[in-house]
Scaffold this motif. Structure first.
Motif: not given
Length: 327
Positions: A50-78
């Motif tokens: 509830a405060g400012a000291h939150a630490v990112l802990r993405p659940p499995a669904a978010y890891r499976r959604f956003l991380a591969p998207g970034y990998r695909a974007a990085l392949v295009a940029l590379a």
């Protein structure tokens, strides 16, 4: 002047940047209570922050959604960087270009692409969960910076051509608008395709449906920008000068774009396959309640092919009539 490698560079850089922008916005909109936990300074009970000291802990669904998207974007940029390096010819030439104090649109674009790629790597690591102890607030700042860098790359791909005022077809403010919209559409479908291929679509059906609706709206705007771009060129509005051989070159370029030997590629590859078909598929996907991988992947393939065809047609229609007149 500009060869196929530059066309690929403009397409891949714009697509990768568009995907980074989409992913950064999705990350910024992710509910903190779902993707973060209380870190140092909390009560140690593992309750949601509830405060400012939150630490990112993405659940499995978010890891499976956003991380591969970034990998695909990085392949295009590379791949875009590889095309730029291959077009320059040697790595030392690219290094000299980047370190030169003189202003150059190519140097600005290369730096923007590099910054976007570095920020995308960091964001991908954060959402992949490989590096822990990411402050949630820091990740939000990182994603905001990534969104700005991605937007700069998307805009640059059009400004590069517009800066070459010797080509009348490109000397119009509608060209950067067209490239930004095309890059955004390509980025959206790259994220959609990655989600379908990784199986994350089932957990984010509502989000992907809204992304399909956004892509449909972007396609409408892109079609309008394309119509204005081609229409003003046919009407002789464009370039720094509208008299003499410049006006002849503009007219020849406009006719080559919409009625020349490669007009079938413009109308069939861009207008029909790259705009009309994916728009219809996006409308269907936006109304569905559950994922349709086949439809989503077909729509993505059409948009990506149309984005490449658009850049090829614009580059070729701008150069060839001018070179023919010069010879």
């Amino acid at each position: 002047m500009l060869g196929p490698l530059i066309v690929c560079y403009l397409f891949l850089g714009g697509t990768g940047a568009g995907a980074c922008l989409v992913l950064a916005v999705l990350g910024l909109l992710a509910p903190r209570e779902l993707v973060a936990v209380r870190g140092a300074g909390g009560d140690g009970a593992g309750r949601r922050p509830a405060g400012a000291h939150a630490v990112l802990r993405p659940p499995a669904a978010y890891r499976r959604f956003l991380a591969p998207g970034y990998r695909a974007a990085l392949v295009a940029l590379a791949l875009g960087m590889v095309c730029l390096l291959a077009d320059v010819g040697r790595a030392d030439r690219l290094l000299l270009l980047l370190t030169s104090p003189a202003f150059s649109h190519v140097a600005v674009g290369a730096w923007s692409l590099a910054v976007c790629a570095v920020l995308a790597v960091l964001a991908g690591l954060a959402w992949d969960g490989l590096v822990r102890r990411w402050r949630f607030a820091a990740v939000q700042v990182l994603q905001a910076a990534l969104a700005l860098a991605a937007l700069a790359v998307m805009l640059y791909t059009g400004l590069l051509l517009q800066s070459l005022s010797a080509v009348p077809l490109w000397a119009t403010p509608w060209l950067p608008v067209l490239f930004v919209l095309s890059s955004l559409s390509c980025g959206v479908v790259l994220v959609l395709a990655a989600a379908q291929l990784t199986g994350a679509a089932s957990a984010f059906a509502t989000v992907l449906g809204r992304l399909a609706a956004v892509d449909a709206a972007v396609i409408v705007l892109e079609a309008a920008a394309l119509a204005v771009f081609a229409g003003t060129a046919l009407a002789g509005v464009g370039g720094d000068f509208v008299a003499g051989r410049t006006a002849e070159a503009l007219e020849a370029s406009a006719e080559a774009l919409v009625a020349g030997e490669a007009a079938w590629l413009f109308w069939g590859g861009l207008v029909l396959a790259g705009l009309a078909v994916p728009f219809a598929l996006d409308v269907v996907l936006a109304r569905l309640r559950r994922p349709r991988p086949a439809l989503a992947l077909v729509a993505a393939a059409c948009v990506l092919a149309g984005g490449l065809v658009m850049r090829y047609c614009v580059v070729e229609a701008g150069m060839h009539p001018l070179l023919a007149m010069a010879s």
